[in-house]
Scaffold this motif. Sequence first.
Motif, mmCIF file in Angstrom:
data_model
loop_
_atom_site.group_PDB
_atom_site.id
_atom_site.type_symbol
_atom_site.label_atom_id
_atom_site.label_comp_id
_atom_site.label_asym_id
_atom_site.label_seq_id
_atom_site.Cartn_x
_atom_site.Cartn_y
_atom_site.Cartn_z
ATOM 1 N N PRO A 48 37.977 67.358 50.879
ATOM 2 C CA PRO A 48 37.070 66.309 51.366
ATOM 3 C C PRO A 48 37.277 64.970 50.654
ATOM 4 C CG PRO A 48 35.881 68.372 51.083
ATOM 5 C CD PRO A 48 37.241 68.562 50.458
ATOM 6 N N ASP A 49 37.512 65.012 49.327
ATOM 7 C CA ASP A 49 37.743 63.768 48.577
ATOM 8 C C ASP A 49 39.036 63.089 49.039
ATOM 9 O OD1 ASP A 49 35.466 64.318 47.114
ATOM 10 O OD2 ASP A 49 36.558 65.303 45.491
ATOM 11 N N ARG A 52 38.480 61.404 52.404
ATOM 12 C CA ARG A 52 37.784 60.109 52.300
ATOM 13 C C ARG A 52 38.718 59.027 51.762
ATOM 14 N NH1 ARG A 52 33.328 63.669 51.381
ATOM 15 N NH2 ARG A 52 33.898 64.033 49.214
ATOM 16 N N THR A 53 39.621 59.399 50.848
ATOM 17 C CA THR A 53 40.577 58.417 50.318
ATOM 18 C C THR A 53 41.438 57.819 51.421
ATOM 19 O OG1 THR A 53 40.676 59.479 48.155
ATOM 20 C CG2 THR A 53 42.538 58.075 48.767
ATOM 21 N N SER A 55 40.799 58.199 54.753
ATOM 22 C CA SER A 55 39.988 57.968 55.971
ATOM 23 C C SER A 55 40.496 58.791 57.153
ATOM 24 C CB SER A 55 39.981 56.475 56.334
ATOM 25 O OG SER A 55 39.456 55.702 55.280
ATOM 26 N N THR A 57 40.244 62.880 59.271
ATOM 27 C CA THR A 57 39.322 63.960 59.605
ATOM 28 C C THR A 57 39.616 65.210 58.768
ATOM 29 O OG1 THR A 57 40.729 64.870 61.340
ATOM 30 C CG2 THR A 57 39.215 63.090 61.961
ATOM 31 N N GLU A 252 29.415 71.627 51.822
ATOM 32 C CA GLU A 252 28.890 70.264 52.009
ATOM 33 C C GLU A 252 27.798 70.209 53.073
ATOM 34 O OE1 GLU A 252 32.282 67.070 50.660
ATOM 35 O OE2 GLU A 252 32.186 67.603 52.786
#
Length: 405
Positions: A48-49, A52-53, A55, A57, A252
């Motif tokens: 997940p990290d 996000r880095t 951007s 899915t 999460e």
Amino acid sequence: MSDVIAPTAAAETAQAKETRMPRKLAWLLAFACAVSVANLYYIQPVLPDMGRTFSVTAGQIGFVATLTQFGYAAGLLFIIPLGDRYRRRLLICLMLVLVALALVAVAISPSLLILSLASFAVGATTIVPQLIIPMAAGMAHPQERGRVIGVVMTGLLIGILLARTFSGFISAQLGWRVVYWIAAAMMILLAVALHFLLPEEYPQANMSYPQLLKSLWGLFRTEPVLREASCIGALVFGAFSAFWATLSFFLETPPYHYGSDVAGTFGLVGVVGALAASLVGRIADRHNPRLTVGFALGIVLVSFVIFWLTGQFLWGLIIGVILLDLGSQANQVSNQARIYSLNPAARNRLNTVYMVFYFVGGSIGSALGAFGWSFAKWNGVCLIACILLVLALLLYGVNSLRRKM
């Protein structure tokens, strides 16, 4: 690398069969497996990290984890057979240096494409444990082979599980890139240590590289035990990987709302199951290891039934993880005890066939887990894992009937 077989190889092999392996050496090999195999699993709690880095899915970043497994399968197929031809200590130290470079590439990745290529390279070069395990089996006395494999596999599975704890914690505190910088430094230190601490071992096969690769199919075709162990191992590890590749996404969501650090701590829970490996190895030494495989399949299937029915409760996840790792470890130790008894001169190639199936199964399981999560969340993951395990049990049952006919 010298391709000359030492004239004392046969004598050393005979000596290894008459003497028992020192416990310190067995635990050194276990430690080396633990630290090196961890490179494959740092990615799972931090997906997940990473997403996000860059951007992207969950499905896109999950594919990066799948590439790591495919890279590992490629390394097993094209590099591990060399262990029957060249000195393993030299191969082990060389691969540790190469994986350190691949880990640095992950740490500095500026884009998803570079991250994907670097992750594949990490997988392809993290094959040190699969050089060490046949080495341990060859040095062990036949009557203690299951125990020695169990000790080394304890280190292997603890490394797999604690890798998630380590990466989850470091990522939460310092970011996921730091995880890979630390991992690269550890590989360099391990290469230096093993260069001085590992005993010299001489190969037993005098074959060219094309002949080594060609012989893989011959081994698979002529050894029914290898075929069964490989297919069952692939299906079990596929289910195992489907769970661990999606656990961080599950944690999460409600009712948990946990981050990567908590997802990683579930590796500590799984250590309970990993510590049973030495006991499983002793049982395999005294009884038919195929029977242990059957019990292991049942345990892993029960773990996913528990995940499915009680996964929304923390206690359900904890019980399931203990059973999952216990069953997976029992299956792995028993399967490897079976295949290493087939042909001493081809242990690396037997291991290659088995582990290629095993990690292709893991790669497909990771991808199927991400797919299951995308269409039905946790229910989809558990459904896919149960299907894989039912297929393994059917294969086991059909082969059991054939043996009785």
